[in-house]
Motif scaffolding. Structure first.
Motif, PDB file in Angstrom:
ATOM      1  N   PRO A 216       0.816  -1.105   0.036  1.00 12.92           N
ATOM      2  CA  PRO A 216       0.095   0.113  -0.116  1.00 12.92           C
ATOM      3  C   PRO A 216       0.792   1.256  -0.136  1.00 12.92           C
ATOM      4  CG  PRO A 216       0.200  -0.820   2.211  1.00 12.92           C
ATOM      5  CD  PRO A 216       0.869  -1.568   1.388  1.00 12.92           C
ATOM      6  N   HIS A 217       2.117   0.966   0.025  1.00 11.42           N
ATOM      7  CA  HIS A 217       3.138   2.102   0.433  1.00 11.42           C
ATOM      8  C   HIS A 217       4.020   2.463  -0.909  1.00 11.42           C
ATOM      9  CE1 HIS A 217       1.813   2.278   4.443  1.00 11.42           C
ATOM     10  NE2 HIS A 217       2.347   1.380   4.793  1.00 11.42           N
ATOM     11  N   ALA A 218       4.363   3.596  -1.299  1.00  8.06           N
ATOM     12  CA  ALA A 218       5.152   3.759  -2.519  1.00  8.06           C
ATOM     13  C   ALA A 218       6.358   3.475  -2.240  1.00  8.06           C
ATOM     14  CB  ALA A 218       5.104   5.125  -2.941  1.00  8.06           C
ATOM     15  N   HIS A 219       6.871   3.561  -0.746  1.00  8.02           N
ATOM     16  CA  HIS A 219       8.371   3.177  -0.564  1.00  8.02           C
ATOM     17  C   HIS A 219       8.522   2.963   0.670  1.00  8.02           C
ATOM     18  CE1 HIS A 219      12.866   4.985  -1.233  1.00  8.02           C
ATOM     19  NE2 HIS A 219      12.742   3.670  -1.348  1.00  8.02           N
ATOM     20  N   ALA A 220       8.917   1.792   1.181  1.00  5.46           N
ATOM     21  CA  ALA A 220       9.063   1.381   2.466  1.00  5.46           C
ATOM     22  C   ALA A 220       9.844   0.088   2.799  1.00  5.46           C
ATOM     23  CB  ALA A 220       7.759   1.101   3.103  1.00  5.46           C
ATOM     24  N   LYS A 221      10.473   0.024   3.938  1.00  4.42           N
ATOM     25  CA  LYS A 221      11.060  -1.002   4.190  1.00  4.42           C
ATOM     26  C   LYS A 221      10.335  -1.954   4.941  1.00  4.42           C
ATOM     27  CE  LYS A 221      15.669   0.893   5.368  1.00  4.42           C
ATOM     28  NZ  LYS A 221      16.451   1.510   6.419  1.00  4.42           N
ATOM     29  N   ILE A 222      10.424  -3.493   4.637  1.00  2.00           N
ATOM     30  CA  ILE A 222       9.718  -4.556   4.823  1.00  2.00           C
ATOM     31  C   ILE A 222      10.262  -5.104   6.181  1.00  2.00           C
ATOM     32  CG2 ILE A 222       8.680  -6.731   4.597  1.00  2.00           C
ATOM     33  CD1 ILE A 222       8.818  -6.000   1.529  1.00  2.00           C
ATOM     34  N   LYS A 223       9.820  -4.706   7.252  1.00  2.00           N
ATOM     35  CA  LYS A 223      10.355  -5.079   8.556  1.00  2.00           C
ATOM     36  C   LYS A 223      10.047  -6.431   9.000  1.00  2.00           C
ATOM     37  CE  LYS A 223      10.416  -1.853  12.117  1.00  2.00           C
ATOM     38  NZ  LYS A 223       9.894  -0.816  12.757  1.00  2.00           N
ATOM     39  N   SER A 224       8.697  -6.724   8.646  1.00  2.66           N
ATOM     40  CA  SER A 224       8.416  -8.324   8.911  1.00  2.66           C
ATOM     41  C   SER A 224       7.373  -8.637   7.940  1.00  2.66           C
ATOM     42  CB  SER A 224       8.368  -8.635  10.298  1.00  2.66           C
ATOM     43  OG  SER A 224       7.092  -7.952  10.699  1.00  2.66           O
ATOM     44  N   VAL A 225       7.213  -9.903   7.769  1.00  2.11           N
ATOM     45  CA  VAL A 225       5.852 -10.228   6.987  1.00  2.11           C
ATOM     46  C   VAL A 225       5.480 -11.623   7.785  1.00  2.11           C
ATOM     47  CG1 VAL A 225       4.772 -11.230   5.081  1.00  2.11           C
ATOM     48  CG2 VAL A 225       6.885  -9.759   4.780  1.00  2.11           C
ATOM     49  N   ASN A 226       4.295 -11.325   8.483  1.00  5.93           N
ATOM     50  CA  ASN A 226       3.799 -12.480   9.420  1.00  5.93           C
ATOM     51  C   ASN A 226       2.715 -13.183   8.362  1.00  5.93           C
ATOM     52  OD1 ASN A 226       2.567 -14.164  11.052  1.00  5.93           O
ATOM     53  ND2 ASN A 226       2.690 -13.013  12.657  1.00  5.93           N
ATOM     54  N   THR A 227       2.944 -14.631   8.237  1.00  3.60           N
ATOM     55  CA  THR A 227       1.860 -15.148   7.213  1.00  3.60           C
ATOM     56  C   THR A 227       1.336 -16.349   8.056  1.00  3.60           C
ATOM     57  OG1 THR A 227       3.701 -16.874   6.790  1.00  3.60           O
ATOM     58  CG2 THR A 227       3.510 -14.915   5.416  1.00  3.60           C
ATOM     59  N   ALA A 228       1.305 -16.452   9.477  1.00  2.61           N
ATOM     60  CA  ALA A 228       0.877 -17.350  10.280  1.00  2.61           C
ATOM     61  C   ALA A 228      -0.691 -17.670  10.219  1.00  2.61           C
ATOM     62  CB  ALA A 228       1.253 -17.337  11.583  1.00  2.61           C
ATOM     63  N   LYS A 229      -1.347 -16.450  10.425  1.00  3.48           N
ATOM     64  CA  LYS A 229      -2.738 -16.289  10.183  1.00  3.48           C
ATOM     65  C   LYS A 229      -3.500 -16.687   8.811  1.00  3.48           C
ATOM     66  CE  LYS A 229      -4.906 -13.168  13.407  1.00  3.48           C
ATOM     67  NZ  LYS A 229      -5.288 -11.363  13.617  1.00  3.48           N
ATOM     68  N   ALA A 230      -2.561 -16.178   7.893  1.00  5.19           N
ATOM     69  CA  ALA A 230      -2.985 -16.508   6.513  1.00  5.19           C
ATOM     70  C   ALA A 230      -2.995 -18.032   6.170  1.00  5.19           C
ATOM     71  CB  ALA A 230      -2.252 -15.934   5.421  1.00  5.19           C
ATOM     72  N   LYS A 231      -1.781 -18.741   6.678  1.00  9.08           N
ATOM     73  CA  LYS A 231      -1.796 -20.086   6.379  1.00  9.08           C
ATOM     74  C   LYS A 231      -2.552 -20.972   7.072  1.00  9.08           C
ATOM     75  CE  LYS A 231       3.400 -20.111   5.467  1.00  9.08           C
ATOM     76  NZ  LYS A 231       4.639 -19.914   5.988  1.00  9.08           N
ATOM     77  N   GLY A 232      -3.139 -20.428   8.284  1.00  6.88           N
ATOM     78  CA  GLY A 232      -4.216 -21.220   9.027  1.00  6.88           C
ATOM     79  C   GLY A 232      -5.626 -20.937   8.502  1.00  6.88           C
TER      80      GLY A 232
END
Lengths: 265, 784
Positions: free
Chosen positions: B43-59
């Motif tokens: 959603p951002h034009a320029h940003a550092k990705i600090k973390s991506v948490n996929t746990a909820k999506a995986k479940g």
């Protein structure tokens, strides 16, 4: 879109009861705004109560003094109605300018008013003609119905059932379209009611508004030149990519003049 | 035989299936055990990705896999390659920052891929995608190309200081400066060529599947060039052997350039299909298309034209900043250079030209070829300059053009191209007649009487099509050949299937190419079918873009047809007991010259496949030939457009009253299809000039992210076009064809803006000239 429960009641009382059952329900009255928002996942109601099968909400009646249109009457029916064309031709013209053919076949008068999109067409006619909005809980005068951006006087659980439009001596509607969305950047409805003139503007502000100075000038003389020189202040008007407040203010005068010309034809 | 098929208005063979809903698009392909992918986008034009948490999506219900940049990096998938190396003014290679298929550590534009969710259904994938939690550290963004090199501007890529991809130049700067120094008049313009969003009617889609049985992949993808897609994906990104990957581009609902490129989504679904052992399908919705398809144009240009006192052009100087977006898309680097600056001579004898192009990275969607690709930008520069010069010199805009037309061919321009042929007076004369320029003064008067403003504008464009001679392209930095392949398979009963490396996504190849084949072989057109878009069926192909299909792909087919006829003559000579040199082929008959002895095409085909009586000692059975064709030069379609507008000064609304287009496409195969291409191109060019314009705000958010705000012209925005053609056949291909797909989009913007500025009496107006823009220009003029 997210999953939801779909209800299709056959009368307005059942509809109100079903809508009241869930805190996050929405009435579906044509769905030309709601369904789009749901598809974009901007709206995710748990329950949809479709008013499409509520028969007594649709229809057009005229008694020579007022035209009463059911809330679930589709725009296409209004624009094609011989009664509306005869009594308030400007209203038929306005309904024919809403969206495109697909939108007009699905969208409804009640849905448009309850949504109160700042650029919708119908509010201009409702306010411009001083219509009365009848609901499951009473009536609202047009002047007190539109409260702000997507905001109306409707209370929770209140469903619009019909709208009564007084038949004017003459009226005209002129719309300057956003070339992309075809919504009104400015739409001006001018009505000579016989005992006074009403001028309502949609698209320009947070919700439809009246212009007292123009009403007075047209009341004195119902002619294009009465408004052609009246400059509208841009304070508080909408400003976006397509039209600045200044451009909108300018267009209000131009569209008002042309609406008067249309009314006099 | 009936009338000749070349030049016949044959209804399109493909329309029956398109108009009756029988087309098969990528999204229509649903394979056994199909799964569906949804991408999580920035959603951002320029940003550092600090973390991506996929746990909820995986479940979440139905979810089969969730992958982020981390998994992609672990799988050693490479970045998306750029297919053209530009060498800068210092002899250094352009900066090529990594373009990961899923973002790694940082996002650089709104809509960039951050993760993908694969699930049993599309809805489940989308629901779960909303559960992927990304922690961003938002950075300052730069979206406007003009600000990308400003001091203190946010930096996108470590390897590209000052967000600069390259500074490139073409032409003799010293000679240009000298010519300007002695000019009697200089016309100067400073403008933006607005960014456009392609909006093919069919959004991008990809469906990848892996077969454990033979360790192979099949990718169905909405692409303009399946072989190029396969080559880039296997060799540069996935490290797969090419023969283990089949790419199918079935019916494709429009491309306009946006489907030339290899996109990350295509790679991800192909890779994920092996991870899951199930096919993975992704179809963009319109909102995704807006932020993730490669955009077009986005130049800022300062252009100057030097003239002598009579309006003879002496020199042109052009300085352009090209916004290439956040990453280099497949052909992004060559569009604002090779396909732009080389066209700055236009139709004129301007003796010296210098162009300098600075390509910059910004926090916006990548920019690449879009219908016309560099040539609309060049034409806009030339034709706005020329029209403005005429006004400043008080000359008739047609006369100043005629004064400077190239009339002797071949013509070597000062910007590298060698025009083989052309007749610019012919198209100008015809366009002026068609436009009734003679009656314009009276029409202007009538408009004025109604309180309206009327204006007339020209554009005399040229384009380089038939892309491209591989050796020339290679010397300019292309990392691919640009030939085309074709195969003609004659069946035993004499019907014909033709396989072409060109790809049809709206152009009508199935009809046009069939006409060429049927005409050459003297067969009914219904006896010929065209097959395209499948790497397992077609030899090879470079695909369709740059108006190259008929000139390059069509010629490859013609070469194969010549081989078919040559072999057929040998077979016929044997059957007719005649000398091969005495056999003539015409109207579907092999004849012994000067006799009535003959064999029908079908008889010869049958003999080739049932070779009982056959010259086995000299000839193989069968009748199947292929050919590759590499053109010796570009083709140079050209033409003149005349646009007449009426402006309502009260509202700023512009109405196009007349549009006259006379194009020289060389030989025309199917005039009806050509007219359709011109109409479509004009509509897109008019869209650019009047309604379309991608807008990013200063935070890099796309403001025009839907049809609610981005205005594709509708039928009622357009006039009824008057179109005509003149034929100056191309000199270096056997059909004499030049190509017609982009002309309208190339010539239209300048003609329209020339007409609007004429009506308003202003020097310039920005595109898109929306009602508000026109009204403002009039207010400013009034105030001045």
């Amino acid at each position: 879109m997210h999953a939801f429960n779909y209800h299709r009641p056959s009368n307005v009382n059942d509809a109100a009861a079903l809508a009241a059952k869930s805190a996050d329900s929405k009435l579906l009255a044509g769905g030309q705004s709601l369904v789009q928002a749901m598809k974009l996942r901007l709206a995710a109601p748990t329950d949809i109560v479709d008013l499409g099968m509520v028969k007594d909400l649709a229809g057009i009646k005229s008694d020579g003094k007022t035209v009463t249109i059911g809330a679930m009457t589709r725009h296409a029916e209004v624009t094609g109605s011989a009664e509306v064309k005869k009594a308030i031709p400007a209203l038929a013209v306005l309904a024919g300018m809403i969206g495109d053919r697909q939108v007009r076949n699905m969208g409804t008068l009640g849905g448009s008013l309850a949504n109160s999109d700042p650029a919708a067409d119908y509010p201009a006619a409702v306010l411009g003609l001083g219509a009365t909005i009848t609901t499951t809980k009473g009536t609202h005068a047009a002047d007190k119905f539109f409260k702000g951006l997507y905001e109306t006087a409707l209370r929770p659980g209140e469903i619009i059932t019909s709208v009564s439009f007084p038949i004017p001596k003459r009226a005209g509607y002129m719309k300057f379209k956003n070339q992309a969305s075809r919504f009104a950047i400015v739409g001006v409805f001018v009505a000579d009611m016989g005992n006074g003139v009403r001028v309502a503007v949609t698209g320009a502000g947070p919700c439809v508004l009246r212009l007292a100075e123009m009403e007075k000038a047209l009341g004195a003389k119902f002619a294009p030149e009465s408004v052609a020189g009246l400059k509208v202040k841009s304070d508080g008007l909408n400003s976006d990519l397509h039209a600045s407040a200044e451009y909108r203010a300018h267009l209000i005068t131009v569209m008002a003049k042309r609406a008067v010309e249309a009314a006099m034809k | 035989m009936g009338a000749p098929l070349i030049g016949a208005r044959i209804p399109r063979k493909e329309d029956y299936r398109f108009l009756t809903g029988a087309g098969q698009y990528t999204d229509d392909v649903t394979l056994p055990r199909q799964t569906y992918a949804a991408f999580v986008r920035s959603p951002h034009a320029h940003a550092k990705i600090k973390s991506v948490n996929t746990a909820k999506a995986k479940g979440a219900p139905g979810v089969l896999g969730v992958y982020t940049g981390e998994e992609i990096a672990a799988a050693k998938l490479g970045g998306l390659p750029c297919g053209w190396l530009i060498t800068d003014v210092n002899g250094q290679p352009m900066k090529e920052p990594p373009y990961p298929v899923i973002a790694q550590g940082k996002v650089r534009h709104v809509g960039e891929r951050v993760a993908v969710v694969v699930a049993e259904t599309q809805e489940q994938a989308r629901d779960a995608a909303e559960l992927v939690q990304v922690d961003y550290e938002v950075l300052q963004a730069v979206a406007d190309g003009r600000l990308a090199r400003a001091k203190g501007a946010p930096q996108l890529h470590d390897i590209a200081p000052d967000n600069t991809c390259y500074v490139w130049a073409l032409g003799d700067k010293a000679a240009v400066d000298a010519a300007f120094a002695k000019a009697a008049h200089v016309t100067k313009l400073d403008f933006v060529n607005n960014r456009l969003i392609p909006n093919a009617i069919e959004p991008r889609a990809a469906n990848g599947s892996y077969s454990r049985a033979d360790d192979s992949y099949t990718l169905y993808v909405s692409s303009q060039n399946p072989h190029v897609e396969r080559l880039l994906m296997t060799a540069f990104v996935m490290g797969l052997p090419e023969h283990k990957v089949r790419v199918v581009a079935p019916d494709v609902g429009g491309g306009f350039g946006s489907k030339i490129y290899l996109y990350g989504e295509d790679v991800v679904v192909t890779w994920a299909s092996k991870q899951l052992g199930r096919p993975v399908k992704w179809t963009a919705d319109r909102s995704e298309s807006y932020v993730s398809d490669a955009h077009g144009r986005d130049h800022h240009t300062i252009a100057e034209l030097a003239m002598d006192k009579d309006g003879k052009f002496l020199a042109m100087r052009v300085k352009t900043t090209a916004n290439v977006g956040a990453y280099l898309s497949t052909f992004a680097s060559c569009i604002p250079t090779i396909l732009y600056a080389t066209l700055l001579a236009g139709q004129y004898t301007t003796p010296v030209i210098h162009a300098e192009v600075t390509a910059v990275f910004t926090n916006t969607a990548p920019v690449d070829a879009y219908r016309g690709a560099g040539r609309p930008e060049a034409t806009y520069v030339v034709e706005r300059l020329v029209e403005t010069a005429a006004r400043e010199m008080k000359m008739d805009p047609a006369e100043i053009r005629r004064k400077n037309f190239i009339r002797s061919f071949p013509y070597q321009t000062p910007v590298a191209l060698l025009y083989d042929t052309g007749n610019y007076d012919a198209t100008m004369d015809a366009a002026q007649k068609l436009a009734d320029v003679a009656g314009y003064a009276a029409r202007k008067k009538a408009s004025e009487a109604k309180g309206k403003l009327r204006g007339l504008g020209y554009a005399a464009y040229i384009e380089a099509c038939g892309i491209a001679p591989s050796a020339v392209a290679g010397s300019l930095g292309a990392r691919a050949g640009l030939y085309e392949a074709g195969e003609v398979r004659v069946h035993p009963t004499g019907t014909v299937t033709v396989f072409t490396g060109s790809h049809s996504h709206g152009q009508g190849h199935e009809t046009t190419f069939a006409q060429v084949v049927a005409d050459r072989l003297g067969l009914p057109v219904e006896n010929v079918d065209i097959v395209h878009g499948d790497t397992s069926k077609i030899l090879f192909g470079m695909g369709t873009y740059g108006s190259r299909s008929i000139a390059v792909g069509g010629t490859a087919i013609v070469k194969a047809l010549d081989k078919i006829i040559a072999k057929g003559k040998k077979i016929a000579a044997h059957l007719l007991e005649a000398s091969e040199s005495d056999i003539e082929y015409a109207n579907g008959e092999f004849k012994v010259a000067g006799t009535d002895k003959k064999k029908m095409f079908g008889e010869v085909a049958f003999a080739a496949y049932v070779p009982h009586n056959y010259p086995h000692d000299k000839l193989e059975p069968g009748l199947n030939e292929n050919a590759f064709y590499d053109p010796s030069n570009f083709t140079f379609p050209a033409g003149t457009y005349v646009c007449e507008v009426e402006v309502d000064p009260e509202t700023g609304v512009v109405k196009i009253e007349r549009w006259s287009a006379v194009d020289d496409f060389g030989k025309i195969i199917n005039p009806m299809i050509v007219e359709g291409q011109v109409h479509g191109g004009l509509a897109q060019g008019i869209g650019q000039a009047m309604t379309e314009g991608a807008k990013y705000d200063s935070h890099g958010q796309l403001v025009t992210g839907s049809f609610m705000d981005y205005c594709i012209p509708r039928a009622d925005d357009l006039p009824s076009f008057q179109v005509d053609t003149r034929e100056t056949p191309c000199t270096h291909n056997p059909l004499g064809v030049k190509g017609c797909g982009e002309a309208g989009a190339i010539g239209a913007p300048a003609a329209l803006i020339n007409a609007i500025t004429d009506a308003l009496g202003v020097k310039d107006i920005p595109m898109p000239a929306t009602p508000q823009t026109v009204w403002r220009a009039l207010q400013q003029k009034k105030a001045a």
